[in-house]
Motif scaffolding. Structure first.
Motif, PDB file in Angstrom:
ATOM      1  N   ASP A 166      19.497  18.516 -31.240  1.00  0.00           N
ATOM      2  CA  ASP A 166      20.956  18.695 -31.198  1.00  0.00           C
ATOM      3  C   ASP A 166      21.403  18.575 -29.753  1.00  0.00           C
ATOM      4  OD1 ASP A 166      21.082  19.213 -33.980  1.00  0.00           O
ATOM      5  OD2 ASP A 166      20.391  21.255 -33.616  1.00  0.00           O
TER       6      ASP A 166
ATOM      7  N   ASP B 215      11.645  28.352 -39.193  1.00  0.00           N
ATOM      8  CA  ASP B 215      12.625  29.077 -38.362  1.00  0.00           C
ATOM      9  C   ASP B 215      12.665  28.417 -36.983  1.00  0.00           C
ATOM     10  OD1 ASP B 215      14.441  30.979 -37.465  1.00  0.00           O
ATOM     11  OD2 ASP B 215      13.346  32.658 -38.356  1.00  0.00           O
TER      12      ASP B 215
ATOM     13  N   PRO C 250      14.382  24.919 -39.192  1.00  0.00           N
ATOM     14  CA  PRO C 250      15.040  26.015 -39.913  1.00  0.00           C
ATOM     15  C   PRO C 250      15.975  25.550 -41.031  1.00  0.00           C
ATOM     16  CG  PRO C 250      15.477  26.086 -37.533  1.00  0.00           C
ATOM     17  CD  PRO C 250      14.913  24.745 -37.846  1.00  0.00           C
TER      18      PRO C 250
ATOM     19  N   GLU D 214      10.502  12.695 -42.134  1.00  0.00           N
ATOM     20  CA  GLU D 214       9.868  11.378 -42.317  1.00  0.00           C
ATOM     21  C   GLU D 214       8.905  11.022 -41.184  1.00  0.00           C
ATOM     22  OE1 GLU D 214      13.175  12.004 -40.668  1.00  0.00           O
ATOM     23  OE2 GLU D 214      13.759  11.348 -42.665  1.00  0.00           O
TER      24      GLU D 214
ATOM     25  N   ALA E 108       8.320  22.383 -37.251  1.00  0.00           N
ATOM     26  CA  ALA E 108       9.247  23.521 -37.273  1.00  0.00           C
ATOM     27  C   ALA E 108      10.645  23.008 -37.587  1.00  0.00           C
ATOM     28  CB  ALA E 108       9.245  24.241 -35.923  1.00  0.00           C
TER      29      ALA E 108
ATOM     30  N   GLY F  68      11.976  20.544 -34.905  1.00  0.00           N
ATOM     31  CA  GLY F  68      13.194  20.034 -35.546  1.00  0.00           C
ATOM     32  C   GLY F  68      12.935  18.733 -36.278  1.00  0.00           C
ATOM     33  N   PHE F  69      12.069  18.786 -37.307  1.00  0.00           N
ATOM     34  CA  PHE F  69      11.648  17.544 -37.975  1.00  0.00           C
ATOM     35  C   PHE F  69      12.701  16.979 -38.908  1.00  0.00           C
ATOM     36  CE2 PHE F  69       9.489  21.015 -40.449  1.00  0.00           C
ATOM     37  CZ  PHE F  69      10.170  20.878 -41.652  1.00  0.00           C
ATOM     38  N   GLY F  70      13.832  17.671 -39.077  1.00  0.00           N
ATOM     39  CA  GLY F  70      14.903  17.136 -39.934  1.00  0.00           C
ATOM     40  C   GLY F  70      14.417  16.989 -41.361  1.00  0.00           C
TER      41      GLY F  70
ATOM     42  N   VAL G  51      11.710  27.358 -33.628  1.00  0.00           N
ATOM     43  CA  VAL G  51      10.338  27.203 -33.119  1.00  0.00           C
ATOM     44  C   VAL G  51      10.061  28.136 -31.945  1.00  0.00           C
ATOM     45  CG1 VAL G  51      10.796  25.381 -31.424  1.00  0.00           C
ATOM     46  CG2 VAL G  51       8.596  25.444 -32.601  1.00  0.00           C
ATOM     47  N   ARG G  52      11.098  28.584 -31.257  1.00  0.00           N
ATOM     48  CA  ARG G  52      10.863  29.471 -30.115  1.00  0.00           C
ATOM     49  C   ARG G  52      10.219  30.794 -30.544  1.00  0.00           C
ATOM     50  NH1 ARG G  52      16.596  29.828 -27.633  1.00  0.00           N
ATOM     51  NH2 ARG G  52      17.016  29.922 -29.860  1.00  0.00           N
TER      52      ARG G  52
HETATM   53  C1  LIG Z   1      19.875  16.122 -34.854  1.00  0.00           C
HETATM   54  S1  LIG Z   1      18.661  16.798 -35.904  1.00  0.00           S
HETATM   55  C2  LIG Z   1      17.345  15.594 -35.796  1.00  0.00           C
HETATM   56  C3  LIG Z   1      16.362  15.732 -36.924  1.00  0.00           C
HETATM   57  C4  LIG Z   1      15.173  14.767 -36.872  1.00  0.00           C
HETATM   58  N1  LIG Z   1      14.313  15.034 -35.731  1.00  0.00           N
HETATM   59  C5  LIG Z   1      15.630  13.325 -36.867  1.00  0.00           C
HETATM   60  O1  LIG Z   1      15.498  12.680 -35.819  1.00  0.00           O
HETATM   61  O2  LIG Z   1      16.109  12.858 -37.907  1.00  0.00           O
HETATM   62  C6  LIG Z   1      18.005  18.143 -34.923  1.00  0.00           C
HETATM   63  C7  LIG Z   1      17.164  19.109 -35.770  1.00  0.00           C
HETATM   64  O3  LIG Z   1      16.569  20.080 -34.926  1.00  0.00           O
HETATM   65  C8  LIG Z   1      16.550  21.313 -35.619  1.00  0.00           C
HETATM   66  N2  LIG Z   1      16.441  22.368 -34.608  1.00  0.00           N
HETATM   67  C9  LIG Z   1      17.374  22.712 -33.696  1.00  0.00           C
HETATM   68  N3  LIG Z   1      16.950  23.729 -32.942  1.00  0.00           N
HETATM   69  C10 LIG Z   1      15.696  24.031 -33.377  1.00  0.00           C
HETATM   70  C11 LIG Z   1      14.745  25.015 -33.005  1.00  0.00           C
HETATM   71  N4  LIG Z   1      15.002  25.882 -32.015  1.00  0.00           N
HETATM   72  N5  LIG Z   1      13.582  25.064 -33.678  1.00  0.00           N
HETATM   73  C12 LIG Z   1      13.322  24.182 -34.671  1.00  0.00           C
HETATM   74  N6  LIG Z   1      14.192  23.233 -35.075  1.00  0.00           N
HETATM   75  C13 LIG Z   1      15.366  23.168 -34.431  1.00  0.00           C
HETATM   76  C14 LIG Z   1      17.856  21.310 -36.393  1.00  0.00           C
HETATM   77  O4  LIG Z   1      17.826  22.186 -37.512  1.00  0.00           O
HETATM   78  C15 LIG Z   1      17.979  19.860 -36.811  1.00  0.00           C
HETATM   79  O5  LIG Z   1      17.429  19.616 -38.076  1.00  0.00           O
END
Ligand SMILES: C[S@@+](CC[C@H](N)C(=O)[O-])C[C@H]1O[C@@H](n2cnc3c(N)ncnc32)[C@H](O)[C@@H]1O
Length: 252
Positions: free
Chosen positions: A155, A132, A107, A88, A105, A83-85, A134-135
């Protein structure tokens, strides 16, 4: 903010084992957003042109990734960011450690576009991207290959009835433990007190992970070799907590 050393489960929180398997037949979805605003032209171009070169296709059942082939050479180590958002943190890590192969990863395609812009701008060659949940990728990562896993501001799903959507859960920890090297670290950051407590319960109950904190600064301050994320800067739900769980005691 709660002192995480005193983490205990409240009645409203689901017990750890309710987290279930990596994918439950009745609950197999990714719950986040996959698309936001229409992609700007540069991001759209990069998704068409650069992403195919860096993209990890969804693995077939039973497939194991060849990490050296994926990165075009054997890397000193491999790390995963879930979940790299907007990417950065992933970019800053990849820039700081060119000898490490980073798998990111995410999505959310707008975030993928933002990552690609930075990769192009900085000319980075040591990031590969899974676009997608990551699982779906985890079963294809070779056993004992990861030296670090980053889960930064996942999240939070603070409502008890959504607890099993939280990424840090027993089933995920079981799988990560297989993929991580001995002594490897799982680093989790969150600004949500329910998620912090939840993660501590999940990981400290797990026989193969040990929370490394010894003093409050260890969870109040970002890792010295970490970098800020976009979400972290917003401090939406409270002060960030930074938790390190070391893989220990595999005993073989
Ligand atoms: C609250 S955001 C935080 C993004 C970033 N890590 C940051 O700190 O700015 C959480 C991110 O996790 C991603 N995410 C949630 N479940 C995920 C999963 N199962 N696999 C990959 N990414 C996931 C979401 O799409 C979202 O972009």
């Amino acid at each position: 903010m709660v002192d995480p050393r005193h983490a205990t489960r409240t009645k409203k929180e689901a017990p750890a084992d309710e987290a279930g398997a990596l994918f439950r037949p009745d609950d197999p979805k990714f719950y986040g957003r996959r698309k936001g605003k229409r992609l700007k032209s540069t991001r759209a171009r990069l998704i068409d042109e650069l992403l195919p070169k860096l993209h990890i296709p969804a693995p077939a059942e039973g497939e194991t990734l060849d990490l050296a082939a994926l990165f075009g050479e054997e890397k000193r180590a491999y790390q995963l960011e879930v979940g790299f958002g907007n990417g950065e943190h992933l970019v800053a890590q990849a820039e700081a450690h060119p000898d490490v192969g980073f798998i990111g990863a995410e999505p959310f395609i707008n975030g993928v576009g933002a990552l690609l812009m930075q990769i192009e701008e900085k000319g980075l060659t040591n990031i590969r991207v899974f676009t997608d949940d990551v699982r779906l990728l985890l079963p294809a990562i070779p056993p004992r290959s990861l030296e670090r896993v980053w889960v930064l501001f996942p999240d939070p799903w603070p409502k008890a009835r959504h607890a099993r959507r939280r990424f840090v859960n027993v089933a995920v920890l079981d799988v990560l433990a297989e993929l991580m090297r001995d002594g490897a670290e799982l680093r989790v950051a969150s600004d949500d007190k329910v998620y912090v407590r939840w993660s501590l319960i999940q990981a400290t109950n797990h026989p193969l992970f040990r929370w490394t904190a010894e003093k409050p600064e260890d969870w109040r301050q970002r890792w010295p070799d970490g970098f800020p994320t976009r979400y972290e800067a917003k401090q939406i739900r409270g002060a960030p907590h930074y938790m390190t769980f070391r893989l220990v005691g595999r005993g073989d």
